[in-house]
Design a protein around this motif. Structure first.
Motif, PDB file in Angstrom:
ATOM      1  N   TRP A  76       0.822  -1.205   0.000  1.00  0.00           N
ATOM      2  CA  TRP A  76       0.000   0.000   0.000  1.00  0.00           C
ATOM      3  C   TRP A  76       0.859   1.259   0.000  1.00  0.00           C
ATOM      4  O   TRP A  76       0.402   2.326  -0.396  1.00  0.00           O
ATOM      5  CB  TRP A  76      -0.932   0.011   1.212  1.00  0.00           C
ATOM      6  N   ASN A  77       2.105   1.140   0.436  1.00  0.00           N
ATOM      7  CA  ASN A  77       3.003   2.299   0.497  1.00  0.00           C
ATOM      8  C   ASN A  77       3.850   2.458  -0.763  1.00  0.00           C
ATOM      9  O   ASN A  77       4.654   3.393  -0.848  1.00  0.00           O
ATOM     10  CB  ASN A  77       3.924   2.182   1.713  1.00  0.00           C
ATOM     11  N   ASP A  78       3.702   1.560  -1.720  1.00  0.00           N
ATOM     12  CA  ASP A  78       4.445   1.693  -2.977  1.00  0.00           C
ATOM     13  C   ASP A  78       4.066   2.986  -3.675  1.00  0.00           C
ATOM     14  O   ASP A  78       2.878   3.296  -3.844  1.00  0.00           O
ATOM     15  CB  ASP A  78       4.133   0.522  -3.914  1.00  0.00           C
ATOM     16  N   LYS A  79       5.052   3.733  -4.105  1.00  0.00           N
ATOM     17  CA  LYS A  79       4.798   4.950  -4.869  1.00  0.00           C
ATOM     18  C   LYS A  79       4.628   4.605  -6.347  1.00  0.00           C
ATOM     19  O   LYS A  79       5.172   3.611  -6.839  1.00  0.00           O
ATOM     20  CB  LYS A  79       5.928   5.959  -4.685  1.00  0.00           C
ATOM     21  N   THR A  88       1.067   7.247  -3.379  1.00  0.00           N
ATOM     22  CA  THR A  88       1.166   5.829  -3.023  1.00  0.00           C
ATOM     23  C   THR A  88      -0.051   5.078  -3.544  1.00  0.00           C
ATOM     24  O   THR A  88      -1.071   5.671  -3.917  1.00  0.00           O
ATOM     25  CB  THR A  88       1.231   5.645  -1.501  1.00  0.00           C
TER      26      THR A  88
END
Length: 252
Positions: A105-108, A124
């Protein structure tokens, strides 16, 4: 001795009362009849007035269907666009990819799509799906309608659109950011969006009539994650059943 007998009788009597009350409650529940005539009349009124050509409804309580009906030209096999109700289908598909560890979920955005070199690349995956990514909500009015053939083509067009706000600073409801989220899922898994949706959600939930499609008939084939889902009443009820049972459907 008399004291022991008294407490014994008291215990047995109390137990019998509890059993009797429990039985009476279950019997009352079993006989409970839901009067949904007003609901039925309201929907039929819409059909009779020509407001809708057809409609369908299902009401479920405690995993038991208590009312299901079809009106006008709607039948169990009828499929229709469910507009933004399809956003939850898209989010669940991506959540399944996150559960597998192929996305976070924090992937940019720029991690999977480095061509997003401006502020949009800093958003994100969670922000893309919560309408806080800073993306424009829809395509500009002076741009052609979405007639792209793949999700990749659709996302390539979004690259050149200016960001509205910085990621995480404002809620703005729209669908373009969800296209980018879907493309990130495609790149993470090596599978196209429809294959992903069928594999992760549709087939496990026996949603045989449900697909993602374009939202117009202009010749494009791009799945629209924010508004292009088509489904039947029972198919979508299966999805909601899984959600209400915290991810379980038919014991799986």
């Amino acid at each position: 001795m008399k004291k022991k007998i008294f407490w014994y009788i008291f215990f047995i009597t109390s137990l019998l009362m509890l059993v009797s009350v429990s039985y009476a409650q279950k019997k009352k529940q079993a006989k409970l009849i839901y009067n949904l005539l007003s609901v039925q009349n309201k929907i039929q009124g819409w059909i009779d007035s020509g407001y809708y050509k057809g409609a369908s409804i299902i009401i479920v309580k405690d995993n038991q269907t208590i009312y299901q009906n079809y009106f006008g030209n709607y039948k169990p096999e009828t499929v229709s666009y469910i507009a933004s109700a399809g956003k939850s289908l898209a989010a669940a598909t991506i959540a399944a990819v996150v559960d597998e560890g192929k996305l976070s979920w924090n992937d940019k955005v720029k991690k999977r799509l480095p061509q997003f070199a401006d502020a949009k690349g800093e958003a994100t995956l969670a922000q893309l799906l919560s309408h806080t990514a800073g993306y424009p909500d829809y395509q500009p009015n002076n741009q052609p309608i979405d007639i792209y053939q793949t999700l990749k083509e659709s996302v390539d067009h979004i690259i050149n659109l200016p960001a509205d706000t910085l990621p995480g600073t404002k809620f703005k409801y729209g669908g373009l950011a969800m296209q980018v989220a879907g493309r990130m899922a495609e790149l993470a898994t090596g599978k196209d969006w429809e294959t992903l949706f069928q594999e992760k959600i549709a087939r496990p939930l026996n949603m045989q009539l449900t697909h993602f499609t374009p939202v117009d008939s202009a010749g494009g084939h791009t799945p629209m994650l924010g508004g292009g889902a088509r489904t039947s009443l029972q198919d979508y009820a299966n999805f909601l059943n899984m959600i209400s049972n915290e991810g379980m459907f038919n014991g799986k």
